[in-house]
Write a protein that holds these residues in place. Structure first.
Motif, PDB file in Angstrom:
ATOM      1  N   HIS A  71      10.179 -23.728  69.917  1.00 22.68           N
ATOM      2  CA  HIS A  71       9.890 -22.640  70.903  1.00 22.68           C
ATOM      3  C   HIS A  71       8.598 -22.079  70.216  1.00 22.68           C
ATOM      4  O   HIS A  71       7.472 -22.103  70.814  1.00 22.68           O
ATOM      5  CB  HIS A  71      10.687 -21.526  71.233  1.00 22.68           C
ATOM      6  N   HIS A 126       4.542 -22.913  71.458  1.00 12.78           N
ATOM      7  CA  HIS A 126       3.517 -21.895  72.017  1.00 12.78           C
ATOM      8  C   HIS A 126       2.075 -22.401  71.506  1.00 12.78           C
ATOM      9  O   HIS A 126       0.988 -22.168  72.187  1.00 12.78           O
ATOM     10  CB  HIS A 126       3.676 -20.416  71.197  1.00 12.78           C
ATOM     11  N   HIS A 140       8.698 -12.078  69.400  1.00  7.98           N
ATOM     12  CA  HIS A 140       8.185 -12.659  68.121  1.00  7.98           C
ATOM     13  C   HIS A 140       6.783 -12.023  67.683  1.00  7.98           C
ATOM     14  O   HIS A 140       6.001 -11.416  68.569  1.00  7.98           O
ATOM     15  CB  HIS A 140       8.394 -14.132  67.837  1.00  7.98           C
ATOM     16  N   ASP A 154       6.049 -17.112  77.807  1.00  3.86           N
ATOM     17  CA  ASP A 154       7.285 -18.358  77.666  1.00  3.86           C
ATOM     18  C   ASP A 154       7.187 -19.365  79.080  1.00  3.86           C
ATOM     19  O   ASP A 154       7.297 -18.666  79.865  1.00  3.86           O
ATOM     20  CB  ASP A 154       8.734 -17.787  77.432  1.00  3.86           C
TER      21      ASP A 154
HETATM   22 ZN   LIG Z   1       7.759 -17.013  73.166  1.00  2.00          ZN
END
Ligand SMILES: [Zn+2]
Lengths: 249, 357
Positions: free
Chosen positions: B113, B117, B145, B320
């Motif tokens: 993940h 990004h 995060h 996301d």
């Molecule tokens: Zn993320």
């Protein structure tokens, strides 16, 4: 007709059944079941692929998908439903749900406790077997492990029709009836105190896809509708709405 | 494969995302968020997010395929976020993606993940117009995060230089917003209010900036490029309590501005330090908090001063989404990477060094 059945309400399992649209009897062509309740997301899809390959079936050959909608621990339960929904979407196959405890109830009437480590085929069902528990003569209960010292349970008539449930409750709150399923095995003493009797031979029984498939076929043959695939969580998420912050005085 | 048509699925937090790319061309980026359902809790509730993923998955898939104008059987490969993220949430996307792989016989790529990004930088017409620059770093700031990455080769060689050791920056915003009675999500609320406040009204702590944590370039301390926001949150709480105890009105705008300044100052100063000391000349800013006006402003200012180019993708690609997962998988495929074994497990703490599983 070919039915793909999936259940991940306790263990992860999948089965391919063949039946004739107007008949109650189905035969299990191939089945898969785990022993543990923790690896559903890893093992389920490869197992379904292997079952299809073993039977030399493509997705187009699958006429129906049936998935157990619980009750069961949330994350595991979702893995089966997510898998079934995605398969049905990709293949354009009709999809329906069935309450997972119905799988054990079917086993009760068939007299064959399904356990993770005793995968069997329907060809043995009619065979004489002295060990086989007698079919119930009264209403009976099916119970599985709900963790947190509770069980998921439902009440069935002697003919196997759902009479009440599913519920989640402490074992000592169950009606005083014979209890089948892994929930009975774990909480035998507590159930006995409540007047419920654990049925020998079924102390470790879990819902399996093969039995769920049989139960679905039976229901369809009787002209009864199956469920949609909304999961039966029976519990809210644990989240608490935070109260107002205490002001310093 | 030359321009693979890839469908990517994302479900690591509270967004159910399905993106479709052809090579570096974005065809669809469909996202369904459960954010509204978390408002009354003041933060993402994993079980609620997981339940929402289950119900959003097929509708989101259907919509993305419709938007892209492609059929599932036309897709060359499937991709899914396999970690890091919330375990129960990841599980839903992973099970759906595996089922699609079984149903279609297409290869499936399990994707990291965090690296995904950065993958949005691969898209045509995006911040790097399809080709990532050399000496690339990525600063990821969101509710889940806070990381600084070095990206030598996005398909195979990514390194974590620093990260938060407790809360994510976005989480700190949510907690402070709650302290100040500003609602959820906290980032936009604090950003808005901070514009009316004095960022120098209070000097809130910058976590992990003492010499014992920082060390020197030659002998780096244990947390030279790491962040910590739990002490900052405590300091804000104490500040609010002191005003209340003294019977004085809480200067909400000044606290919001001072808190935001503390976060943005320490995030950017450590990120720029990491860039300088690792020869990073190009920085990509990603994650939902990339929308924060002060973070963008100070990152731009400090990058310019350090002669580092800054790229900020459009907001729909910062938060996301499945497109970033598809974009990264397309690059892995074009680089000759192998598909994942279908037996892979979701991994809530997948390290950035594992770009694809
Ligand atoms: Zn993320």
């Amino acid at each position: 007709m070919i039915l793909l059945a999936i259940d991940t309400s306790a263990i992860a399992s999948a089965a391919i059944l063949r039946w004739h649209g107007d008949e109650r009897e189905a035969s299990v062509l191939a089945e898969f079941a785990t022993e543990d309740t923790k690896s559903h997301a890893e093992v389920l899809a490869p197992a379904i692929r292997a079952l299809l390959a073993e039977q030399d079936l493509t997705g187009a050959a699958v006429d129906r998908i049936v998935v157990g909608v619980g009750p069961g621990p949330f994350t595991g339960l979702r893995s089966g439903i997510a898998t079934a929904r995605a398969l049905a979407f990709a293949w354009g196959t009709p999809l329906a749900g069935l309450m997972s405890l119905d799988a054990i109830a079917w086993d009760v009437l068939a007299g064959t406790p399904a356990q993770a480590d005793s995968v069997r085929s329907t060809s043995t069902l009619g065979a004489p077997d002295g060990q086989r528990p007698a079919p119930p003569s009264s209403d009976f209960l099916v119970a599985t492990d709900a963790r947190r010292r509770e069980v998921y349970w439902a009440r069935y008539t002697a003919a196997g029709a759902l009479a009440d449930g599913p519920h989640v409750a402490y074992p000592d709150a169950l009606p005083a009836l014979p209890v089948y399923g892994s929930g009975a095995g774990i909480y035998g003493e507590k159930l006995a105190e409540a007047g419920a009797a654990v049925v020998p031979g079924f102390e470790r029984a879990q819902p399996t896809a093969a039995s769920l498939g049989h139960a679905a076929v039976e229901r369809l043959a009787r002209g009864e509708a199956l469920l949609d695939t909304a999961p039966k969580y029976l519990r809210e998420s644990d989240a608490q709405v935070p109260g107002p912050r205490k002001k310093a005085l | 494969m030359n321009q693979p048509l890839v469908l990517g699925i994302e479900s690591s937090c509270d967004e159910t995302g399905v993106g479709i790319v052809r090579g570096a061309t974005l065809l669809a980026n469909t996202v369904s968020s459960s954010m509204e359902e978390h408002v009354r809790f003041g933060g993402v509730i994993p079980e609620i997010a997981s339940r929402a993923h289950l119900d959003a998955m097929v509708p989101t898939l259907r919509e993305a395929l419709g938007t892209a104008g492609v059929a599932l059987e036309d897709v060359d490969a499937l991709a899914v976020t396999s970690g890091p993220g919330l375990a129960g949430a990841l599980m839903v996307g992973v099970c759906a993606a595996k089922a699609l792989a079984v149903a279609t016989g297409k290869p499936l790529f399990a994707i990291n993940h965090l690296v995904a990004h950065v993958g949005v930088g691969l898209l045509d017409g995006g911040v790097y117009a399809g080709e990532l620059p050399e000496d690339l770093g990525a600063l990821l700031v969101s509710g889940g995060h806070t990381e600084i990455l070095r990206v030598r080769n996005i398909a195979s060689d990514v390194e974590l230089l620093g990260s938060t050791i407790d809360d994510a920056a976005g989480e700190a915003y949510d907690k402070v917003a709650r302290l100040l009675g500003l609602g959820y999500p906290g980032g936009p609320a604090i950003d808005r209010l901070a514009k009316q406040g004095d960022p120098r009204a209070f000097r809130f702590p910058r976590g992990l900036t003492q010499p014992k944590y920082m060390g020197s370039p030659e002998a780096p301390g244990p947390h030279r490029y790491d962040w910590s926001f739990s002490g900052l949150k405590t300091a804000v709480a104490r500040c609010v309590e002191q005003h209340e105890a003294a019977g004085k009105p809480v200067p909400v705008a000044d606290i919001a501005a001072s808190f935001q300044e503390a976060v943005v100052d320490v995030v950017t100063s450590k990120a720029i330090l990491a860039c300088r000391e690792h020869g990073i000349r190009n920085l990509l800013l990603g994650g939902g908090v990339a929308a924060n006006s002060r973070l963008r402003e100070l990152t731009a200012e400090r990058c310019a001063a350090a002669d580092i180019s800054l790229a900020v993708p459009p907001f729909s690609l910062c938060t996301d989404n499945g497109a970033m997962v598809a974009a990264l998988a397309a690059r892995v495929i074009m680089d000759g990477g192998s598909p994942s074994d279908l037996a892979f497990a979701p991994d809530s703490s997948l390290p950035v060094t594992t770009v694809s599983v």
